[in-house]
Motif scaffolding. Structure first.
Motif, PDB file in Angstrom:
ATOM      1  N   PRO A  29     -18.252   1.253  18.088  1.00 31.28           N
ATOM      2  CA  PRO A  29     -17.268   1.718  19.102  1.00 31.28           C
ATOM      3  C   PRO A  29     -16.826   3.285  17.983  1.00 31.28           C
ATOM      4  O   PRO A  29     -17.435   3.459  16.859  1.00 31.28           O
ATOM      5  CB  PRO A  29     -15.741   0.361  18.187  1.00 31.28           C
ATOM      6  N   PRO A  30     -15.317   3.960  18.987  1.00 33.64           N
ATOM      7  CA  PRO A  30     -15.221   4.763  17.509  1.00 33.64           C
ATOM      8  C   PRO A  30     -14.839   4.617  16.588  1.00 33.64           C
ATOM      9  O   PRO A  30     -14.707   3.803  16.476  1.00 33.64           O
ATOM     10  CB  PRO A  30     -14.197   5.720  18.568  1.00 33.64           C
ATOM     11  N   LYS A  31     -15.419   5.314  15.538  1.00 30.72           N
ATOM     12  CA  LYS A  31     -14.557   4.863  14.027  1.00 30.72           C
ATOM     13  C   LYS A  31     -13.482   6.003  14.251  1.00 30.72           C
ATOM     14  O   LYS A  31     -12.880   6.613  14.693  1.00 30.72           O
ATOM     15  CB  LYS A  31     -15.407   5.593  12.792  1.00 30.72           C
ATOM     16  N   GLU A  32     -12.721   4.530  12.745  1.00 33.26           N
ATOM     17  CA  GLU A  32     -10.790   5.068  13.058  1.00 33.26           C
ATOM     18  C   GLU A  32     -11.146   6.307  11.608  1.00 33.26           C
ATOM     19  O   GLU A  32     -11.693   6.852  11.244  1.00 33.26           O
ATOM     20  CB  GLU A  32     -10.363   4.015  12.280  1.00 33.26           C
ATOM     21  N   LYS A  33     -10.013   6.788  12.169  1.00 34.60           N
ATOM     22  CA  LYS A  33     -10.327   8.427  12.008  1.00 34.60           C
ATOM     23  C   LYS A  33      -9.052   8.052  10.411  1.00 34.60           C
ATOM     24  O   LYS A  33      -7.870   7.526   9.525  1.00 34.60           O
ATOM     25  CB  LYS A  33      -9.140   9.239  12.729  1.00 34.60           C
ATOM     26  N   VAL A  34      -9.320   9.263   9.121  1.00 34.89           N
ATOM     27  CA  VAL A  34      -8.594   8.921   7.948  1.00 34.89           C
ATOM     28  C   VAL A  34      -8.724  10.554   6.952  1.00 34.89           C
ATOM     29  O   VAL A  34     -10.147  10.783   7.195  1.00 34.89           O
ATOM     30  CB  VAL A  34      -9.928   8.085   6.804  1.00 34.89           C
ATOM     31  N   VAL A  35      -8.001  10.732   6.812  1.00 30.56           N
ATOM     32  CA  VAL A  35      -7.856  12.295   6.077  1.00 30.56           C
ATOM     33  C   VAL A  35      -7.675  12.532   5.022  1.00 30.56           C
ATOM     34  O   VAL A  35      -6.671  11.751   4.826  1.00 30.56           O
ATOM     35  CB  VAL A  35      -7.010  13.247   6.888  1.00 30.56           C
ATOM     36  N   VAL A  36      -8.160  13.136   3.730  1.00 30.54           N
ATOM     37  CA  VAL A  36      -8.015  12.997   2.769  1.00 30.54           C
ATOM     38  C   VAL A  36      -8.015  14.505   2.338  1.00 30.54           C
ATOM     39  O   VAL A  36      -8.536  15.035   2.769  1.00 30.54           O
ATOM     40  CB  VAL A  36      -9.678  12.703   2.042  1.00 30.54           C
ATOM     41  N   VAL A  37      -6.809  14.491   1.368  1.00 30.08           N
ATOM     42  CA  VAL A  37      -6.208  15.589   1.123  1.00 30.08           C
ATOM     43  C   VAL A  37      -6.879  15.748  -1.001  1.00 30.08           C
ATOM     44  O   VAL A  37      -6.369  15.288  -0.855  1.00 30.08           O
ATOM     45  CB  VAL A  37      -5.351  16.183   0.679  1.00 30.08           C
ATOM     46  N   MET A  38      -7.507  17.161  -0.825  1.00 30.17           N
ATOM     47  CA  MET A  38      -8.042  17.272  -2.395  1.00 30.17           C
ATOM     48  C   MET A  38      -6.912  18.670  -2.836  1.00 30.17           C
ATOM     49  O   MET A  38      -7.269  19.125  -2.134  1.00 30.17           O
ATOM     50  CB  MET A  38      -9.377  16.987  -2.274  1.00 30.17           C
ATOM     51  N   GLY A  39      -7.516  18.562  -4.460  1.00 27.47           N
ATOM     52  CA  GLY A  39      -7.503  19.785  -4.904  1.00 27.47           C
ATOM     53  C   GLY A  39      -6.552  19.503  -6.331  1.00 27.47           C
ATOM     54  O   GLY A  39      -6.626  18.203  -6.565  1.00 27.47           O
ATOM     55  N   ALA A  40      -7.049  20.520  -7.123  1.00 26.13           N
ATOM     56  CA  ALA A  40      -6.387  20.665  -8.179  1.00 26.13           C
ATOM     57  C   ALA A  40      -5.298  20.549  -8.614  1.00 26.13           C
ATOM     58  O   ALA A  40      -4.445  20.883  -7.366  1.00 26.13           O
ATOM     59  CB  ALA A  40      -7.056  21.798  -8.670  1.00 26.13           C
ATOM     60  N   THR A  41      -5.232  20.320  -9.527  1.00 20.77           N
ATOM     61  CA  THR A  41      -3.671  20.073 -10.047  1.00 20.77           C
ATOM     62  C   THR A  41      -2.228  21.065  -9.832  1.00 20.77           C
ATOM     63  O   THR A  41      -3.103  22.033 -10.782  1.00 20.77           O
ATOM     64  CB  THR A  41      -3.018  18.978 -11.198  1.00 20.77           C
TER      65      THR A  41
END
Length: 318
Positions: A29-41
């Protein structure tokens, strides 16, 4: 009369499975979607996560190792109630400041929050500067279960260092010194809990001498502490950037880089317009493609998105 009965051979009808169904069965089955936001302080991660959460049906999981603690809202640069804009946040200001909170603790609690968000058919957005926490969560097993979209908000280091220095000055103006003073203990352990936060150890000497020295000495010691906070924050940004490069180049995390440098070079309305055009809209387009850029495939009464998008999640992004 002799009657002979011949046993008839039972013929089973062939079950025809369309090739599309075979593909679905093979890959699961299709995977669930997750968004990850990264970056320096200081790069604008929290701001972008709020922009995305108000454009899509989303909730946010904080992955900043100092912002998980209760207290020190100014020193840890915790997002304000006004900046939240009504977006639900998880693991933000919920841990006792005296306790330790490890990457393993984060992985366990974030996983629970993740499932809770998905059970409500919302998009989870993980955001924070503690890349060690994110790496502990997004391991091989995690990526075998979830489809991840990594957004990297990047700012040229000289520009970011200048911004961070100005931000520390504004934090001092907002009352950071008095806020940290409430956590001062003469026997404090700066390797545990919220006292590891930048700003707490640096102000230790000032709190020890402020009541026993003259005004000139007091001002000098405070200025030195503030300079140390700026320096250590800039060093943190460099370490965060190095970790992002390692995750991208060695761990092979596919990241969508969003260059926000020009935003920080502008002022007021021009900066707002630059953020909207260069960062927010670009990120919304990336996430929209991540979630919806495919036609639904219908198998009988079962609908699945070929890209794995969840059809019940409604997007409001233009």
């Amino acid at each position: 009369m002799k009657i002979s009965f011949s046993a008839s051979k039972q013929i089973r009808p062939l079950l025809h499975i369309p090739s599309t169904c075979t593909q679905l069965l093979r890959h699961g089955p299709p995977k669930e979607k997750v968004v990850v936001v990264m970056g320096a302080t200081g790069a604008g991660k929290s701001r972008l996560s709020i922009d995305l959460a108000t454009s899509f049906s989303a909730e946010i999981i904080n992955s900043d190792k100092m912002q998980v603690y209760q207290g020190l809202e100014i020193a840890t640069n915790k997002i304000t109630d006004e900046e939240l804009r009504g977006v639900p946040h998880h693991l933000l200001g919920v841990i006792d400041p005296e306790s330790d909170f490890s990457a393993a603790n984060f992985r366990a609690m974030a996983s629970i929050s993740l499932q809770s968000i998905l059970s409500r058919r919302q998009l989870p957005i993980i955001v924070g500067g503690s890349n060690s926490f994110v790496e502990a969560l997004v391991d091989v097993n995690f990526q075998s279960r979830y489809d991840c979209c990594f957004l990297w908000v990047d700012v040229a280091m000289p520009v970011l260092h200048s911004f961070v220095s100005d931000r520390v000055d504004k934090m001092v103006e907002r009352g950071m010194v008095d806020e940290v003073r409430a956590f001062f203990r003469s026997d404090a352990d700066y390797s545990r809990g919220i006292r590891r936060a930048i700003g707490v150890p640096e102000l230790d000497e000032f709190f020890r001498v402020e009541s026993s020295c003259d005004e000139e000495t007091r001002a000098r010691v405070l200025a030195e502490a503030i300079d140390a906070i700026k320096m250590n924050t800039s060093r943190l940004a460099c370490r965060q950037l190095e970790k992002i490069h390692r995750l991208r180049n060695i761990r092979d995390w596919r990241m969508h880089r969003l260059d926000a440098t020009e935003v920080f070079r502008k002022r007021s309305g021009e900066a707002e317009a630059a953020w909207e055009s260069m960062v927010a809209r670009t990120a919304e387009a990336v996430v929209s493609r991540f979630l919806y850029d495919s036609e639904p495939a219908v198998y009988g009464c079962v609908m699945a998105m070929r890209s794995g998008a969840r059809p019940l999640m409604a997007a409001t992004a233009s």
